[in-house]
Design a protein around this motif. Structure first.
Motif, PDB file in Angstrom:
ATOM      1  N   VAL A   1       6.146  -3.576 -14.823  1.00 31.62           N
ATOM      2  CA  VAL A   1       4.914  -2.893 -15.220  1.00 31.62           C
ATOM      3  C   VAL A   1       5.265  -1.585 -15.929  1.00 31.62           C
ATOM      4  N   ASP A   2       4.628  -1.339 -17.056  1.00 34.36           N
ATOM      5  CA  ASP A   2       4.825  -0.095 -17.787  1.00 34.36           C
ATOM      6  C   ASP A   2       4.609   1.076 -16.835  1.00 34.36           C
ATOM      7  N   PRO A   3       5.591   1.979 -16.675  1.00 35.26           N
ATOM      8  CA  PRO A   3       5.406   3.096 -15.745  1.00 35.26           C
ATOM      9  C   PRO A   3       4.211   3.969 -16.084  1.00 35.26           C
ATOM     10  N   ALA A   4       3.873   4.062 -17.371  1.00 36.61           N
ATOM     11  CA  ALA A   4       2.691   4.845 -17.739  1.00 36.61           C
ATOM     12  C   ALA A   4       1.423   4.172 -17.233  1.00 36.61           C
ATOM     13  N   VAL A   5       1.378   2.845 -17.267  1.00 36.25           N
ATOM     14  CA  VAL A   5       0.225   2.119 -16.746  1.00 36.25           C
ATOM     15  C   VAL A   5       0.142   2.287 -15.231  1.00 36.25           C
ATOM     16  N   ALA A   6       1.290   2.205 -14.557  1.00 33.02           N
ATOM     17  CA  ALA A   6       1.302   2.391 -13.101  1.00 33.02           C
ATOM     18  C   ALA A   6       0.820   3.788 -12.733  1.00 33.02           C
ATOM     19  N   ARG A   7       1.250   4.784 -13.491  1.00 30.65           N
ATOM     20  CA  ARG A   7       0.811   6.151 -13.207  1.00 30.65           C
ATOM     21  C   ARG A   7      -0.675   6.316 -13.508  1.00 30.65           C
ATOM     22  N   PHE A   8      -1.163   5.651 -14.536  1.00 28.86           N
ATOM     23  CA  PHE A   8      -2.593   5.681 -14.855  1.00 28.86           C
ATOM     24  C   PHE A   8      -3.408   5.126 -13.689  1.00 28.86           C
ATOM     25  N   ALA A   9      -2.952   3.998 -13.122  1.00 28.15           N
ATOM     26  CA  ALA A   9      -3.646   3.429 -11.964  1.00 28.15           C
ATOM     27  C   ALA A   9      -3.612   4.399 -10.792  1.00 28.15           C
ATOM     28  N   GLU A  10      -2.464   5.061 -10.602  1.00 27.09           N
ATOM     29  CA  GLU A  10      -2.362   6.076  -9.552  1.00 27.09           C
ATOM     30  C   GLU A  10      -3.432   7.153  -9.726  1.00 27.09           C
ATOM     31  N   ARG A  11      -3.543   7.654 -10.948  1.00 25.43           N
ATOM     32  CA  ARG A  11      -4.502   8.739 -11.200  1.00 25.43           C
ATOM     33  C   ARG A  11      -5.925   8.289 -10.911  1.00 25.43           C
TER      34      ARG A  11
END
Length: 425
Positions: free
Chosen positions: A303-313
């Motif tokens: 999973v794209d780490p930016a996408v994972a961080r977006f979900a986190e936010r």
């Protein structure tokens, strides 16, 4: 035992101890959180063995600063729920033929010539028909921005409404909940009706819902069957359930899930009553919760780490008292009796095969009631399938919009593909 495995074990133990201490300092019970956290601890440990703290912090700040996700905005509006709660929505309109195209150029649409030589369009004695409107409803602890990729793909091609459920995103805190009234899925169905009345009062509509959003659509059908019969052109259920969520095991062993079921409602009530302290606890254990969110949101290893961080936010932005007050509604949710209202329209049912929150078996149960529906189970996908495999979701959704008459052809091209976004590996 090798040095690396011993190191991982030490880190897992240290992470568990740190988490327990943080929750004790916050003054709340941590038993259920600990059970859920156990499954994510190993992943967090591996990350800590291979990536330094400073590098992780720098990467997180960079992703927060430059991530393009959730940046799409439309024309804002507000609807009033029946209890006075303000519900925020945005509308993306269809681009008229003379509007700028995706590359920024503009051409005027031809019209009948007049004596002055100008060209214009006129309607004589007729009102232009209202376009089909696609209404997107998001899931628990998320917001309208969770549809980022689908919004990017469909922008300008269809009229679309994206809204934030009560107490989520930019919508107001539930008025009834501030007075101690529990949230029910029926209330969310009435909220959706208020949004439709305000943002799409005329014309055909397509309903698209993820997780809690799909349940909201079922509640709408249960309470307003005439609306479904008269105006709904197509329906998409993404990673959702019509009931029996109290039986979900979240990928935990039997003993673990039974412990969670026993203590979680009480723990959440305690958490909700001490929101300020709990938020401090969440921040103190941010890395562990990032691992939890990834485990229960995605299945793919790349999973794209930016996408994972977006979900986190998205998830982190939901206050703990809101998390607590919504949770009981899911164990009570049972709308299988409302599903037949959708039998006469095209239906898409889509889920990740490895969804631990609303397992794909729940989508199959919906398909049993709607045998003419298209059922798509996406391999190597978790609960946030529309972020994890956006091309697949957008492709099937585009096909549904064609069948529902919302667009002339499924011509979404590469728009909304993760391959276009910065940071994709």
């Amino acid at each position: 035992m090798s040095e690396s495995s011993a190191g991982a074990g030490d880190i897992v133990a240290a992470a568990a101890a740190t988490t327990a201490a943080a929750w004790r300092r916050a003054g709340v019970a941590g038993a259920a959180i600990g059970v859920l956290a156990a499954g994510a601890a190993a992943g967090v440990a591996v990350e800590r063995l291979t990536v330094g703290r400073g590098m992780r912090k720098k990467a997180r700040l960079a992703l927060d600063a430059t991530g393009p996700y959730g940046s799409l905005r439309g024309t804002p509006g507000r609807a009033l729920a029946d209890d006075g709660t303000e519900l925020y929505y945005e509308v993306d309109e269809v681009e008229p033929p003379q509007a700028a195209d995706r590359n920024g150029s503009a051409e005027s649409a031809p019209g009948p010539a007049t004596a002055s030589g100008t060209r214009r369009r006129r309607l004589f004695g007729r009102k232009a028909p209202a376009p089909v409107t696609v209404v997107f409803s998001h899931g628990y602890c998320l917001g309208q921005d969770s549809w980022h990729f689908q919004r990017a793909a469909l922008r300008g091609l269809v009229r679309a409404v994206y809204w934030d459920q009560r107490s989520h995103g930019r919508s107001g805190r539930g008025r009834a909940q501030a007075d101690g009234v529990p949230v029910g899925i029926d209330q969310l169905g009435r909220d959706l009706k208020a949004v439709i009345d305000a943002a799409a009062p005329e014309g055909r509509i397509v309903l698209v819902g993820h997780s809690m959003g799909g349940m909201t659509m079922m509640a709408l059908a249960d309470q307003y069957p005439a609306l479904i019969r008269d105006r709904v052109a197509a329906v998409a259920f993404v990673g959702t359930s019509s009931g029996k969520l109290g039986e979900v095991n979240f990928g935990l062993p039997v003993a673990g899930v039974n412990a969670v079921r026993r203590v979680l409602p009480g723990v959440l009530r305690a958490l909700g009553s001490q929101a300020e302290l709990v938020e401090k606890g969440r921040r103190a254990t941010a890395d562990l919760f990032a691992g939890l969110i990834k485990r229960y949101s995605f299945s793919s290893k790349d999973v794209d780490p930016a996408v994972a961080r977006f979900a986190e936010r998205l998830i982190e932005s939901t206050p703990i008292d809101v998390v607590a007050e919504f949770y009981p509604a899911f164990t009570e949710h049972d709308k299988s009796g409302a599903l037949p209202a959708f039998r006469d329209v095209p239906v898409l049912i889509l889920a990740g095969e490895k969804d631990l929150v609303t397992p794909s078996s729940h989508s199959e149960a919906i398909a049993d009631v709607l045998p003419d529906a298209e059922l798509i189970l996406v391999p190597d996908a978790g609960h946030l399938v529309m972020l994890e495999h956006p091309e697949t979701v957008t492709d099937r959704l585009a096909d549904l919009l064609v069948r529902g008459g919302a667009v002339a052809a499924a011509n979404v091209g590469e728009h909304g593909s993760t391959a276009q976004q910065p940071g994709r590996r």
